[in-house]
Design an enzyme around this catalytic site. Structure first.
Site, short mmCIF file in Angstrom:
data_model
loop_
_atom_site.label_atom_id
_atom_site.label_comp_id
_atom_site.label_asym_id
_atom_site.label_seq_id
_atom_site.Cartn_x
_atom_site.Cartn_y
_atom_site.Cartn_z
N GLN A 172 -66.55 -55.71 79.90
CA GLN A 172 -66.31 -54.56 79.03
C GLN A 172 -67.17 -53.41 79.52
O GLN A 172 -68.39 -53.57 79.70
CB GLN A 172 -66.67 -54.91 77.57
CG GLN A 172 -65.73 -55.88 76.92
CD GLN A 172 -64.40 -55.22 76.59
OE1 GLN A 172 -64.26 -54.53 75.59
NE2 GLN A 172 -63.40 -55.45 77.43
N PHE A 211 -59.85 -54.33 75.38
CA PHE A 211 -60.93 -55.15 74.84
C PHE A 211 -60.99 -56.49 75.59
O PHE A 211 -60.18 -56.77 76.46
CB PHE A 211 -60.72 -55.36 73.33
CG PHE A 211 -61.34 -54.27 72.48
CD1 PHE A 211 -61.64 -53.02 73.00
CD2 PHE A 211 -61.63 -54.51 71.13
CE1 PHE A 211 -62.22 -52.02 72.21
CE2 PHE A 211 -62.21 -53.52 70.33
CZ PHE A 211 -62.50 -52.28 70.87
N SER A 212 -61.92 -57.33 75.15
CA SER A 212 -62.21 -58.56 75.88
C SER A 212 -61.01 -59.48 76.03
O SER A 212 -60.06 -59.44 75.24
CB SER A 212 -63.34 -59.31 75.18
OG SER A 212 -64.55 -58.64 75.40
N TRP A 223 -71.28 -47.43 74.07
CA TRP A 223 -69.96 -48.03 73.96
C TRP A 223 -68.94 -46.89 73.78
O TRP A 223 -69.21 -45.91 73.09
CB TRP A 223 -69.93 -48.98 72.74
CG TRP A 223 -68.67 -49.78 72.68
CD1 TRP A 223 -68.46 -51.00 73.26
CD2 TRP A 223 -67.45 -49.42 72.04
NE1 TRP A 223 -67.18 -51.40 73.02
CE2 TRP A 223 -66.53 -50.45 72.27
CE3 TRP A 223 -67.03 -48.30 71.30
CZ2 TRP A 223 -65.23 -50.44 71.78
CZ3 TRP A 223 -65.73 -48.29 70.82
CH2 TRP A 223 -64.84 -49.34 71.04
N ASP A 248 -69.40 -57.44 76.84
CA ASP A 248 -68.98 -58.81 77.14
C ASP A 248 -68.52 -59.07 78.59
O ASP A 248 -67.79 -58.27 79.15
CB ASP A 248 -67.76 -59.20 76.30
CG ASP A 248 -67.89 -58.81 74.85
OD1 ASP A 248 -68.93 -58.31 74.44
OD2 ASP A 248 -66.89 -59.02 74.12
N TRP A 280 -75.46 -56.38 69.79
CA TRP A 280 -75.11 -55.11 69.16
C TRP A 280 -76.26 -54.55 68.35
O TRP A 280 -76.30 -53.38 68.04
CB TRP A 280 -73.88 -55.30 68.26
CG TRP A 280 -72.68 -55.58 69.07
CD1 TRP A 280 -72.02 -56.77 69.17
CD2 TRP A 280 -71.99 -54.69 69.96
NE1 TRP A 280 -70.98 -56.68 70.05
CE2 TRP A 280 -70.94 -55.41 70.54
CE3 TRP A 280 -72.18 -53.35 70.32
CZ2 TRP A 280 -70.06 -54.83 71.46
CZ3 TRP A 280 -71.31 -52.78 71.23
CH2 TRP A 280 -70.27 -53.52 71.79
N GLU A 318 -65.60 -63.63 66.99
CA GLU A 318 -65.21 -62.92 68.21
C GLU A 318 -65.30 -63.87 69.40
O GLU A 318 -65.99 -64.88 69.36
CB GLU A 318 -66.16 -61.73 68.45
CG GLU A 318 -66.11 -60.68 67.35
CD GLU A 318 -66.89 -59.41 67.71
OE1 GLU A 318 -66.32 -58.33 67.57
OE2 GLU A 318 -68.06 -59.50 68.13
N ARG A 340 -58.62 -60.36 68.25
CA ARG A 340 -58.95 -59.94 69.62
C ARG A 340 -59.58 -61.06 70.46
O ARG A 340 -59.94 -62.10 69.96
CB ARG A 340 -59.90 -58.74 69.58
CG ARG A 340 -61.15 -58.93 68.76
CD ARG A 340 -61.99 -57.65 68.74
NE ARG A 340 -63.16 -57.78 67.91
CZ ARG A 340 -63.20 -57.43 66.61
NH1 ARG A 340 -62.13 -56.92 66.02
NH2 ARG A 340 -64.31 -57.60 65.92
N TRP A 359 -72.16 -48.06 80.62
CA TRP A 359 -72.35 -49.10 79.59
C TRP A 359 -71.56 -50.36 79.92
O TRP A 359 -70.42 -50.27 80.37
CB TRP A 359 -71.84 -48.55 78.25
CG TRP A 359 -71.59 -49.61 77.22
CD1 TRP A 359 -70.45 -50.34 77.06
CD2 TRP A 359 -72.51 -50.08 76.23
NE1 TRP A 359 -70.60 -51.24 76.02
CE2 TRP A 359 -71.85 -51.09 75.49
CE3 TRP A 359 -73.83 -49.73 75.88
CZ2 TRP A 359 -72.45 -51.77 74.43
CZ3 TRP A 359 -74.43 -50.42 74.82
CH2 TRP A 359 -73.74 -51.41 74.11
C1 FRU Z 1 -67.70 -58.52 71.32
C2 FRU Z 1 -66.64 -57.45 71.12
C3 FRU Z 1 -65.27 -58.05 71.24
C4 FRU Z 1 -64.44 -56.89 71.66
C5 FRU Z 1 -65.37 -56.13 72.56
C6 FRU Z 1 -65.18 -54.65 72.52
O1 FRU Z 1 -68.94 -58.05 71.73
O2 FRU Z 1 -66.82 -56.82 69.89
O3 FRU Z 1 -64.82 -58.67 70.07
O4 FRU Z 1 -63.27 -57.27 72.35
O5 FRU Z 1 -66.67 -56.46 72.15
O6 FRU Z 1 -65.89 -54.02 73.53
#
Ligand code: FRU
Length: 496
Positions: A62, A111-112, A70, A46, A300, A225, A171, A43
């Protein structure tokens, strides 16, 4: 500087082996893309840490190496000399510390975030996420000398909680250098509205909170985000990916950044891409001074039919962000993409009467092509439609339509008849057209990026039509038109 890391090294090795093992199982993956970036397996979401460091382009992302959904977030990694040919690298970051890992919890990870060069070192600044913990999101730093192996700093987390008035959603740090200082924006929210806290640092480790650079208005989503704030000409631009915004999902604002009070004042706002599958766009300035943007070519909200093939998720083509006039942002496909072109075919002066269809199918294209069509609108009616049908089935029932609606002045991509597992949608965007319309499009096995040739409007969608659907037909409805020029190239397969 002392760095931690044994567990991290083990986790990285294990994840990298898992990716390799799963890659071997992807044998008959018919929807694998030809020139869009994908992970070898598993998978992805971002793009992270986009940078050109010591001449080499880096794309992190990611990544769940352990499955097609995910899951615990790692940073996958690839490098390139030209933004087109990518070489996969070992996993760069894996969950391993108390701020990004918890035994038995899958809602965790790295995370990102973003990357910067500090002298010879490549720094990654990311969010450590542990769902269920308080605070659940903190900012952390890792660095590398060889650009491949990354060490998490033992001063982590470098920001250990969100500012007091902001939410726990905190984040996706984006770091940049301006006037000799490091700055960071983070995605967050306040009172149910998106917000962008700003930080400043001299060393990427000690950060001071400078207040909120900007808050959303009531129509711009309840959480922002993946913020990205950057200088462009003598302005600044701010990109955010708002959650739960009624008619937006990835917007760009152009305005003024006041570094004295830390406030960004937007003067214009626009959706970067009006397609379904465009999210979490991130930019970087390369060594030629170009601002390059790459986004996750999914969202998403959609299904991922390729999960059955052992992979899910891809990136858009690289696009150059340019500022036209004072506040008009345009995106142009990176010129490097032209190196993929071969077998060009050129037609000109095709006259279409009202309600005519002209077959222009090329069976050799294999769903991997670029097309440029110039329509002369001088004699067209002020109503009707003109455009092209793509991925047309033999019985003509299935097709993807790309057209201009003369009455509404909209560019439209219609996937309602695409067939297969395509998410059915009608994506529209108003464009500024007078006597001439130039449409450019990039087709790949399961994606379609359509733009007006000047880069003003883009519509990006994943399409999962039957791969047997190969027809291509120019069409009109209610008006005649002259196709001044139509050019197609097949695009080489460069991605494994
Ligand atoms: C955006 C997000 C970010 C987060 C990441 C997690 O698509 O939700 O905010 O860091 O994906 O995988």
């Amino acid at each position: 500087m002392k760095l931690t890391n044994e567990t991290h090294e083990q986790e990285v090795q294990q994840a990298t082996q898992e990716v390799e093992m799963r890659k071997k199982k992807i044998v008959d993956a018919s929807y694998r893309l030809n020139y869009h970036f994908m992970a070898p397996s598993g998978w992805i979401n971002d793009p992270n840490g986009l940078i050109q460091h010591k001449g080499v382009y880096h794309l992190f992302y990611q990544h769940n190496p352990y499955g097609v959904n995910w899951g615990p977030m790692h940073w996958g990694h690839a490098v390139s000399k030209d933004l087109i040919h990518w070489e996969h690298q070992p996993v760069a970051l894996a969950p391993s510390e108390e701020y990004d890992f918890e035994e038995g919890n899958d809602d965790i990870g790295c995370f990102s975030g973003s990357a910067v060069s500090k002298g010879d070192e490549l720094y990654l600044i990311y969010t450590g996420h542990v769902g269920g913990k308080s605070p659940k999101e903190v900012q952390a730093a890792a660095s590398s000398i060889d650009g491949i192996h990354f060490y998490k700093h033992n001063q982590n987390p470098v920001i250990d909680k969100p500012p007091e008035d902001l939410s726990q959603d905190f984040r996706d740090p984006k770091v940049w250098r301006y006037d000799g200082e490091w700055y960071m924006v983070v995605g967050s929210s306040v009172n149910g509205k998106g917000a962008i806290p700003l930080y400043k640092s001299e060393d990427l480790i000690d950060w001071t909170y400078e207040g909120e650079a900007l808050e959303a208005d009531e129509n711009q989503g309840d959480m922002w985000e993946c913020p990205d704030l950057f200088p462009i000409k003598d302005k600044h631009a701010l990109i955010v990916s708002p959650m739960n915004m009624a008619d937006g999902k990835n917007i760009i604002m152009v305005g003024e950044m006041n570094y004295n009070n830390g406030k960004f004042t937007p003067e214009s706002v626009k959706e970067i891409d009006d397609g379904n599958d465009f999210y979490a766009a991130q930019t970087f300035e390369d060594e030629q001074g170009r601002r390059i943007l790459i986004a996750w070519m999914d969202t998403w909200q959609t299904d991922f039919p390729t999960k059955t093939e052992g992979w899910a998720g891809a990136m858009t083509i690289p696009r150059q962000v340019v500022l036209d006039g004072n506040s008009q942002v345009k995106l142009l496909p990176a010129p490097e993409l032209q190196s993929l072109r071969e077998n060009n075919q050129y037609n000109e002066n095709i006259h279409l009467s009202p309600n005519e269809v002209v077959d222009v199918t090329r069976n050799d294209l294999d769903h991997s092509y670029e097309m440029l069509i110039d329509f002369d609108l001088k004699k067209a009616e002020p109503y009707g439609k003109l455009g092209i049908e793509l991925r047309v089935s033999d019985n003509r029932k299935e097709k993807v339509l790309v057209y201009y609606d003369l009455k509404t002045k909209e560019l439209v991509v219609d996937t309602t008849l695409a067939g297969g597992d395509t998410h059915s949608s009608l994506n529209k965007t108003k464009i500024n057209v007078k006597d001439q319309l130039s449409i450019r499009l990039f087709m790949d096995t399961c994606s379609l990026e359509v733009l007006t040739a000047d880069g003003e409007a883009w519509i990006t969608n994943r399409i999962y039509s039957d791969l047997k659907n190969k027809g291509t037909r120019l069409f009109t409805e209610g008006t005649g038109v002259i196709v001044e020029k139509m050019e197609t190239w097949s695009l080489k397969k460069v991605i494994e």
